[in-house]
Design a protein around this motif. Structure first.
Motif, PDB file in Angstrom:
ATOM      1  N   MET A 270       0.840  -1.177   0.000  1.00 18.60           N
ATOM      2  CA  MET A 270       0.000   0.000   0.000  1.00 18.60           C
ATOM      3  C   MET A 270       0.888   1.245   0.000  1.00 18.60           C
ATOM      4  SD  MET A 270       0.268   1.610   3.166  1.00 18.60           S
ATOM      5  CE  MET A 270      -1.221   2.580   3.132  1.00 18.60           C
ATOM      6  N   GLN A 271       0.282   2.383  -0.198  1.00 19.36           N
ATOM      7  CA  GLN A 271       1.061   3.609  -0.194  1.00 19.36           C
ATOM      8  C   GLN A 271       0.314   4.726   0.516  1.00 19.36           C
ATOM      9  OE1 GLN A 271       1.028   1.919  -3.443  1.00 19.36           O
ATOM     10  NE2 GLN A 271      -1.176   2.308  -3.438  1.00 19.36           N
ATOM     11  N   ILE A 272       1.080   5.588   1.164  1.00 14.76           N
ATOM     12  CA  ILE A 272       0.549   6.779   1.804  1.00 14.76           C
ATOM     13  C   ILE A 272       0.773   7.950   0.865  1.00 14.76           C
ATOM     14  CG2 ILE A 272       0.756   8.347   3.769  1.00 14.76           C
ATOM     15  CD1 ILE A 272       1.776   5.947   5.411  1.00 14.76           C
ATOM     16  N   ASP A 273      -0.279   8.708   0.598  1.00 11.81           N
ATOM     17  CA  ASP A 273      -0.205   9.843  -0.326  1.00 11.81           C
ATOM     18  C   ASP A 273      -0.580  11.132   0.415  1.00 11.81           C
ATOM     19  OD1 ASP A 273      -0.316  11.697  -2.321  1.00 11.81           O
ATOM     20  OD2 ASP A 273      -1.907  10.715  -3.475  1.00 11.81           O
ATOM     21  N   PRO A 274       0.390  12.003   0.696  1.00 11.37           N
ATOM     22  CA  PRO A 274       0.102  13.244   1.427  1.00 11.37           C
ATOM     23  C   PRO A 274      -0.309  14.402   0.523  1.00 11.37           C
ATOM     24  CG  PRO A 274       2.462  13.023   1.140  1.00 11.37           C
ATOM     25  CD  PRO A 274       1.836  11.818   0.480  1.00 11.37           C
ATOM     26  N   SER A 275      -0.444  14.175  -0.770  1.00 10.39           N
ATOM     27  CA  SER A 275      -0.601  15.298  -1.698  1.00 10.39           C
ATOM     28  C   SER A 275      -1.922  16.046  -1.542  1.00 10.39           C
ATOM     29  CB  SER A 275      -0.432  14.821  -3.141  1.00 10.39           C
ATOM     30  OG  SER A 275      -1.392  13.839  -3.488  1.00 10.39           O
ATOM     31  N   ALA A 276      -2.972  15.384  -1.089  1.00 11.69           N
ATOM     32  CA  ALA A 276      -4.242  16.097  -0.899  1.00 11.69           C
ATOM     33  C   ALA A 276      -4.104  17.161   0.181  1.00 11.69           C
ATOM     34  CB  ALA A 276      -5.357  15.113  -0.536  1.00 11.69           C
TER      35      ALA A 276
ATOM     36  N   LEU B 113       3.169  17.873  11.084  1.00 17.10           N
ATOM     37  CA  LEU B 113       2.675  16.496  11.060  1.00 17.10           C
ATOM     38  C   LEU B 113       3.003  15.834   9.717  1.00 17.10           C
ATOM     39  CD1 LEU B 113       1.095  14.186  12.363  1.00 17.10           C
ATOM     40  CD2 LEU B 113      -1.032  15.294  11.615  1.00 17.10           C
ATOM     41  N   LEU B 114       2.868  16.572   8.631  1.00 18.73           N
ATOM     42  CA  LEU B 114       3.239  16.035   7.324  1.00 18.73           C
ATOM     43  C   LEU B 114       4.729  15.677   7.291  1.00 18.73           C
ATOM     44  CD1 LEU B 114       1.209  18.354   4.917  1.00 18.73           C
ATOM     45  CD2 LEU B 114       1.060  15.856   5.010  1.00 18.73           C
ATOM     46  N   ASP B 115       5.559  16.538   7.854  1.00 12.85           N
ATOM     47  CA  ASP B 115       6.995  16.236   7.917  1.00 12.85           C
ATOM     48  C   ASP B 115       7.250  14.964   8.717  1.00 12.85           C
ATOM     49  OD1 ASP B 115       7.658  18.464   6.416  1.00 12.85           O
ATOM     50  OD2 ASP B 115       8.093  19.729   8.160  1.00 12.85           O
ATOM     51  N   HIS B 116       6.503  14.800   9.806  1.00 16.16           N
ATOM     52  CA  HIS B 116       6.631  13.610  10.654  1.00 16.16           C
ATOM     53  C   HIS B 116       6.311  12.347   9.853  1.00 16.16           C
ATOM     54  CE1 HIS B 116       6.431  11.462  14.576  1.00 16.16           C
ATOM     55  NE2 HIS B 116       5.521  10.726  13.948  1.00 16.16           N
ATOM     56  N   VAL B 117       5.244  12.403   9.070  1.00 14.69           N
ATOM     57  CA  VAL B 117       4.848  11.232   8.273  1.00 14.69           C
ATOM     58  C   VAL B 117       5.856  10.975   7.159  1.00 14.69           C
ATOM     59  CG1 VAL B 117       3.072  10.253   6.780  1.00 14.69           C
ATOM     60  CG2 VAL B 117       2.404  11.565   8.804  1.00 14.69           C
ATOM     61  N   ARG B 118       6.271  12.020   6.471  1.00 14.17           N
ATOM     62  CA  ARG B 118       7.223  11.839   5.370  1.00 14.17           C
ATOM     63  C   ARG B 118       8.503  11.158   5.851  1.00 14.17           C
ATOM     64  NH1 ARG B 118       6.152  17.528   4.515  1.00 14.17           N
ATOM     65  NH2 ARG B 118       4.462  17.827   2.992  1.00 14.17           N
TER      66      ARG B 118
ATOM     67  N   LEU C 183      -6.004  15.517   8.551  1.00  7.64           N
ATOM     68  CA  LEU C 183      -4.877  15.839   9.436  1.00  7.64           C
ATOM     69  C   LEU C 183      -5.172  16.926  10.458  1.00  7.64           C
ATOM     70  CD1 LEU C 183      -1.798  15.752   7.019  1.00  7.64           C
ATOM     71  CD2 LEU C 183      -2.864  13.897   8.309  1.00  7.64           C
ATOM     72  N   ASN C 184      -6.175  17.751  10.204  1.00  5.64           N
ATOM     73  CA  ASN C 184      -6.463  18.840  11.148  1.00  5.64           C
ATOM     74  C   ASN C 184      -7.313  18.310  12.299  1.00  5.64           C
ATOM     75  OD1 ASN C 184      -6.451  21.501  12.134  1.00  5.64           O
ATOM     76  ND2 ASN C 184      -8.457  21.889  11.228  1.00  5.64           N
ATOM     77  N   GLU C 185      -6.736  17.391  13.015  1.00  3.17           N
ATOM     78  CA  GLU C 185      -7.408  16.679  14.105  1.00  3.17           C
ATOM     79  C   GLU C 185      -6.520  16.765  15.341  1.00  3.17           C
ATOM     80  OE1 GLU C 185      -9.024  14.624  16.891  1.00  3.17           O
ATOM     81  OE2 GLU C 185     -10.185  14.991  15.050  1.00  3.17           O
TER      82      GLU C 185
ATOM     83  N   ARG D 194      -0.605  13.723  19.112  1.00  2.00           N
ATOM     84  CA  ARG D 194      -0.046  12.365  19.198  1.00  2.00           C
ATOM     85  C   ARG D 194       0.063  11.784  17.791  1.00  2.00           C
ATOM     86  NH1 ARG D 194      -0.850   9.989  24.444  1.00  2.00           N
ATOM     87  NH2 ARG D 194      -1.898  11.411  25.886  1.00  2.00           N
ATOM     88  N   PRO D 195       1.109  12.135  17.041  1.00  5.11           N
ATOM     89  CA  PRO D 195       1.207  11.724  15.633  1.00  5.11           C
ATOM     90  C   PRO D 195       1.117  10.217  15.400  1.00  5.11           C
ATOM     91  CG  PRO D 195       2.808  13.432  16.110  1.00  5.11           C
ATOM     92  CD  PRO D 195       2.209  13.038  17.431  1.00  5.11           C
ATOM     93  N   ARG D 196       1.529   9.405  16.402  1.00  8.06           N
ATOM     94  CA  ARG D 196       1.456   7.960  16.213  1.00  8.06           C
ATOM     95  C   ARG D 196       0.015   7.494  16.028  1.00  8.06           C
ATOM     96  NH1 ARG D 196       5.237   4.141  14.671  1.00  8.06           N
ATOM     97  NH2 ARG D 196       4.813   2.103  15.615  1.00  8.06           N
ATOM     98  N   GLN D 197      -0.925   8.255  16.561  1.00  7.75           N
ATOM     99  CA  GLN D 197      -2.334   7.894  16.405  1.00  7.75           C
ATOM    100  C   GLN D 197      -2.757   7.930  14.938  1.00  7.75           C
ATOM    101  OE1 GLN D 197      -4.438   6.821  18.695  1.00  7.75           O
ATOM    102  NE2 GLN D 197      -3.350   7.239  20.606  1.00  7.75           N
ATOM    103  N   LEU D 198      -2.059   8.720  14.135  1.00  6.49           N
ATOM    104  CA  LEU D 198      -2.365   8.776  12.711  1.00  6.49           C
ATOM    105  C   LEU D 198      -2.081   7.435  12.037  1.00  6.49           C
ATOM    106  CD1 LEU D 198      -3.195  10.377  10.201  1.00  6.49           C
ATOM    107  CD2 LEU D 198      -0.842  11.218  10.051  1.00  6.49           C
TER     108      LEU D 198
END
Length: 304
Positions: free
Chosen positions: A1-7, A78-83, A131-133, A139-143
């Motif tokens: 699978m893949q994670i796509d942050p572009s949206a 948060l996006l930086d954290h995921v990337r 992401l605006n949660e 707690r980024p791990r919750q993502l």
């Protein structure tokens, strides 16, 4: 699978007046939102995005746009954290999807990270998490857990095709309420169970002030589970004999006390303990009504 942050990246560009609203609206992540909205009878249109960012109430502002501008930098963080962890998270999600559905093809499962509409959703088209949660920002791990939850919905919908079977507005059709309730209960049971092994490895079963965290805290509270199973049994018995208003069905499925999530996950935990992981895997593709009839006795430990 893949994670796509572009949206999410596009949405932030729109907030910064650098990207057109139409470009955001056309992103495949919002195809997932539109499909989900249609099932719930919501009318989701492009203009709703603009109004939501302007603090107007629309179907798109149901969750995820409050304090958006104030949270702008935190969302980027948060996006930086995921990337920085993207490959690790994709591998972790893949392994745990295979744990519940070893025969499923996860190669074309995409988890889109966006902003607005809902906390998280999953349809046959793909998974989406907003992401605006506060839970994710704090707690980024919750993502990661939420993403795994929603990706399991993608696989479940591809196997069971509930939207195709029950129509675009299944909550409105009283003739199939029993089947709809069982299908959603099965889907939410597996979606809640899917991140459980990761949470256990992290030592994070219920940390955080959010209903999703409470879904796991109750697993260690037999007294509370007894209460939930009693409510679950009562509503199932009601559905066997009568139809209910759409609002009632929706509330009993998705609102507190989140019976499909908590009772369903407890059932799968008990099923694994009693009959092994193979039984859990076999149950993923089983007809939902047959699934709950076959394994209802697992919940007897919570019945007086």
């Amino acid at each position: 699978m893949q994670i796509d942050p572009s949206a999410a990246e596009l949405f932030l560009g729109y907030v910064d007046d650098e990207v057109s609203l139409e470009r955001v609206w056309e992103h495949p992540a919002y195809d997932v939102a539109r499909e989900h909205a249609s099932v719930l009878g919501r009318d989701l249109e492009c203009e709703d995005l603009r109004k939501a960012v302007a603090d107007e109430e629309t179907a798109f502002s149901f969750a995820g746009v409050e304090n958006l501008r104030a949270n702008r930098d935190r969302i980027e963080g948060l996006l930086d954290h995921v990337r920085a962890r993207q490959s690790e998270w994709e591998a972790r999600i893949d392994r745990n999807l295979e744990r519940i559905a070893p025969d499923a093809d996860t190669a074309d499962v995409t988890l889109s990270l966006g902003i607005g509409y809902e906390f998280g959703i999953g349809t046959r088209r793909g998974a989406y998490v907003g992401l605006n949660e506060p839970l994710f920002l704090e707690r980024p791990r919750q993502l990661l857990y939420a993403g795994l939850h929603e990706c399991s919905h993608v696989l479940h919908e591809r196997v069971h095709r509930t939207i195709e079977e029950f129509g675009s507005e299944p909550m409105e059709s009283r003739s199939v309420q029993w089947q709809v309730f069982n299908a959603i209960c099965q889907g939410e049971a597996y979606a809640t169970y899917a991140p459980l092994a990761v949470r256990e490895a992290d030592g994070n079963l219920g940390a955080g002030d959010h209903p999703m965290c409470e879904d796991y805290r109750v697993l260690e509270d037999d007294a509370r589970l007894c209460e939930l199973v009693e409510e679950y049994d009562s509503f199932r018995q009601r559905l066997r004999t009568e139809s209910v208003p759409r609002e009632t069905l929706f509330e009993r499925i998705f609102a507190e006390p989140r019976l499909p999530y908590r009772v369903g996950c407890a059932l799968l935990v008990g099923l694994e303990e009693r009959r092994g992981l193979e039984a859990v895997q076999e149950g993923f593709t089983r007809d939902p009504v047959e699934f709950f009839e076959a394994y209802d006795s697992i919940l007897d430990r919570y019945r007086s």
